[in-house]
Scaffold this motif. Structure first.
Motif, mmCIF file in Angstrom:
data_model
loop_
_atom_site.group_PDB
_atom_site.id
_atom_site.type_symbol
_atom_site.label_atom_id
_atom_site.label_comp_id
_atom_site.label_asym_id
_atom_site.label_seq_id
_atom_site.Cartn_x
_atom_site.Cartn_y
_atom_site.Cartn_z
ATOM 1 N N THR A 42 -23.102 5.877 -0.852
ATOM 2 C CA THR A 42 -24.428 5.290 -0.657
ATOM 3 C C THR A 42 -25.497 6.001 -1.478
ATOM 4 O O THR A 42 -26.403 5.353 -2.027
ATOM 5 N N ALA A 45 -25.432 4.639 -4.835
ATOM 6 C CA ALA A 45 -25.954 3.268 -4.833
ATOM 7 C C ALA A 45 -27.474 3.263 -4.735
ATOM 8 O O ALA A 45 -28.149 2.441 -5.383
ATOM 9 N N GLU A 59 -33.480 -6.469 -11.203
ATOM 10 C CA GLU A 59 -32.230 -6.186 -10.502
ATOM 11 C C GLU A 59 -32.431 -5.390 -9.222
ATOM 12 O O GLU A 59 -31.457 -5.044 -8.544
ATOM 13 N N SER A 62 -31.205 -7.096 -5.911
ATOM 14 C CA SER A 62 -29.744 -7.193 -5.923
ATOM 15 C C SER A 62 -29.107 -5.851 -5.572
ATOM 16 O O SER A 62 -28.131 -5.787 -4.803
ATOM 17 N N ALA A 63 -29.680 -4.769 -6.112
ATOM 18 C CA ALA A 63 -29.146 -3.434 -5.824
ATOM 19 C C ALA A 63 -29.346 -3.070 -4.355
ATOM 20 O O ALA A 63 -28.455 -2.471 -3.724
ATOM 21 N N HIS A 65 -29.575 -5.235 -1.923
ATOM 22 C CA HIS A 65 -28.666 -6.104 -1.172
ATOM 23 C C HIS A 65 -27.250 -5.523 -1.130
ATOM 24 O O HIS A 65 -26.550 -5.631 -0.107
ATOM 25 N N ASP A 66 -26.800 -4.908 -2.230
ATOM 26 C CA ASP A 66 -25.470 -4.294 -2.252
ATOM 27 C C ASP A 66 -25.353 -3.211 -1.183
ATOM 28 O O ASP A 66 -24.304 -3.096 -0.520
ATOM 29 N N LYS A 69 -25.294 -4.947 2.287
ATOM 30 C CA LYS A 69 -23.995 -5.608 2.509
ATOM 31 C C LYS A 69 -22.930 -4.584 2.899
ATOM 32 O O LYS A 69 -22.135 -4.807 3.821
ATOM 33 N N TYR A 70 -22.911 -3.468 2.212
ATOM 34 C CA TYR A 70 -21.921 -2.415 2.498
ATOM 35 C C TYR A 70 -22.046 -1.932 3.942
ATOM 36 O O TYR A 70 -21.042 -1.824 4.666
#
Length: 416
Positions: A42, A45, A59, A62-63, A65-66, A69-70
Motif C-alpha cells: 500500500t 501504491a 491519473e 484511478s490510482a 481507486h486502485d 479496490k485492494y
C-alpha cells in the motif's frame, strides 16, 4: 507490557489478518501494544498516488481507486455483512484523503507525502481492530499521532522524546490490548509526520521505551535475523542471537530486518528485541540483547541498490584538506543526502550516497564549481561484517569494483 510489530507482508490479505489473530491467540495478548504497518504494498501504491497528484492529475483518481479496490477486497473477505461499521470507517478515511487533495495549497512534496502516505497505516489498523473485536479479541484502536510528537522534518521526523514520553505515560491504558500504527507521528501543528521508510519498527521501540516494556517482538516472513537477505544471497543462515551493538552496526549498514533507529532506545533500557516468524510463532527466532556478539559467528552480507558514487578531485591537483571536506559535507547536508561510504586521499574524495530527496543534479552542479566531478548512478553497495577471504572473493566474482574499504570487522565494496 509487551510490544508487537507486524509489517505489511503479514497483513497483505485477509488470510494475513486472520493469521495475525492466530499469532495473538497462540502467544497471548494481555498487556500488549500491537503496531501495524500498511497492508502489503500500500505504501508503494500511495507513492504513485502522490506522484500523480504532482505530475499526472489525469491519473490521480484511478490510482486512488486502485488502493480503495485492494482494501475493499480484503474487507469483503473478512466481514460477511457490507453494512458492518468498518466499511464506513474505511470509507471515511479515503474521503479524508480525497478532501486533502481538493484543499491542499502547499507545493512542498515532502509535506504532501507525509499527509497522504500514513493513510495506509490508518486503514490497515482500522480493519484489523474491527476484525479482532468481531472474533472476540477485544481491543482499543489508537491514533499514534496523538502520542508520538516530532519536529516538522517531513519524511524523516525527529522525535520530541520529552513530549512523547509525557503523552504516552499519561494517556496509554496498559491494561488493554491496543492496536496502533507504525511509521507516523505529528508535529506541533498536528500535521502528520513520518519517521522514515520502514519506520514502524522504530515506532515499536519508542512505545517500548516510554512504557518500560518487557520486550519488543517484530513479526516477519522470515525465521528471524538472517546473515543475508535471501532475495539477493544464497544459503542465508539464521542468527540465533546478536548483541545490541552488532544489531546497530548491521542496521547502520542497511540490514533490512531492523530499522536503523530501532535499537538505540531499546539498548538504553536493555529491552530485548525478538525477531520471529509470523508463519511459525512458536519458533524461537532471533534475540537481540546483551551478551554474545553474534551466534553463530558467520559473515553477514548487506546490499544497498540504486546508490550513487561521486568521486571528486581538485581542479588544480591541490590537496583535499579539512576546508574542502567541510564544504563537501555542508553541501551533502544542504541537499539531504544520506552518506553510506566515504573515502579520501591526498587529492581525491569519494562518497557513496542515497539520493532520497532527488537533489542529486543540484548537488553535482554545486560541486562542479570547485571540483572535478565523476558520478556513477545505480551502483550497488555491499557490506560484509566479519568478513573472510572466501566471502570477499565470492562477492566480487563477476562484478566491476569501483571502491573498496576495509576495517578490522567490516568491508564495504561499491560495484556497477
Amino acid at each position: 507490557m509487551q510490544v508487537y510489530k507486524f509489517g505489511g507482508a503479514s497483513v497483505k490479505d485477509a488470510e494475513g489478518v486472520k493469521n495475525l489473530a492466530h499469532v495473538l491467540k497462540t502467544t497471548g495478548y494481555d498487556n500488549l501494544v500491537v503496531v501495524i504497518s500498511a497492508m502489503g504494498k500500500t505504501t508503494n501504491a500511495l507513492e504513485i498516488v502522490i506522484k500523480n497528484y504532482f505530475d499526472n492529475k489525469a491519473e490521480l483518481q484511478s490510482a486512488i481507486h486502485d488502493v480503495i479496490k485492494y482494501h475493499n477486497e480484503i474487507l469483503l473477505e473478512l466481514f460477511n455483512n457490507e453494512q458492518h461499521v468498518v466499511f464506513n470507517a474505511v470509507k471515511k478515511l479515503f474521503d479524508e484523503l480525497s478532501l486533502f487533495f481538493k484543499h491542499n495549497k502547499s507545493p512542498d512534496y515532502n509535506f504532501v507525502y507525509d499527509q497522504i502516505i500514513g493513510y495506509g497505516e490508518l486503514i490497515s489498523t482500522t480493519i484489523v481492530s474491527h476484525y479482532l473485536n468481531d472474533i472476540g479479541i477485544s481491543n482499543t484502536w489508537l491514533d499514534i499521532r496523538d502520542f508520538i510528537k516530532t519536529d516538522n522534518y517531513y519524511r524523516r521526523g525527529n522525535v520530541d522524546w520529552e513530549q512523547t514520553q509525557d503523552l504516552i505515560s499519561s494517556n496509554f491504558n496498559t491494561t488493554r490490548l491496543n492496536i496502533t500504527q507504525g511509521f507516523l507521528g505529528s508535529d506541533a501543528n498536528n500535521f502528520t509526520t513520518t519517521l522514515g521508510r520502514e519506520g514502524s519498527d522504530y515506532t515499536a521501540a519508542i512505545l517500548a521505551y516510554c512504557l518500560n516494556a518487557k520486550d519488543v517482538t517484530i513479526w516477519k516472513d522470515v525465521p528471524g535475523v538472517l546473515n543475508a537477505d535471501p532475495r539477493y544471497f544464497e544459503n542465508a543462515q539464521l542468527l540465533n542471537q546478536i548483541s545490541y551493538r552488532e544489531a546497530i552496526e548491521l542496521a547502520f549498514y542497511g540490514a533490512s530486518v531492523i530499522h536503523p533507529k530501532t535499537l538505540q532506545p531499546l539498548q538504553r533500557k536493555e529491552i530485548p528485541l525478538l525477531v520471529k516468524s509470523f508463519l511459525n510463532p512458536s519458533n524461537s527466532g532471533t534475540t537481540v540483547g546483551k551478551g554474545k556478539l553474534i551466534e553463530p559467528e558467520v559473515p553477514c552480507f548487506i546490499v544497498k541498490k540504486n546508490q550513487t558514487l561521486i568521486s571528486l578531485s581538485s581542479l588544480d591537483f591541490s590537496y583535499i584538506v579539512e576546508e574542502n571536506i567541510s564544504e563537501i559535507f555542508n553541501l551533502l547536508h544542504l541537499y539531504k543526502m544520506k552518506v553510506d561510504v566515504i573515502q579520501n586521499s591526498a587529492i581525491s574524495f569519494s562518497v557513496c550516497i542515497d539520493n532520497l530527496y532527488n537533489n542529486l543534479d543540484k548537488l553535482l552542479q554545486h560541486l562542479k564549481a570547485k571540483f572535478k566531478v565523476t558520478s556513477y548512478d545505480n551502483v550497488s553497495l555491499y557490506t560484509i561484517r566479519h568478513y573472510n577471504d572466501e566471502a570477499i572473493d565470492n562477492l566480487e566474482k563477476g562484478k566491476t569494483v569501483l571502491l573498496k574499504q576495509l576495517t578490522p570487522h567490516t568491508i564495504q565494496i561499491v560495484t556497477t
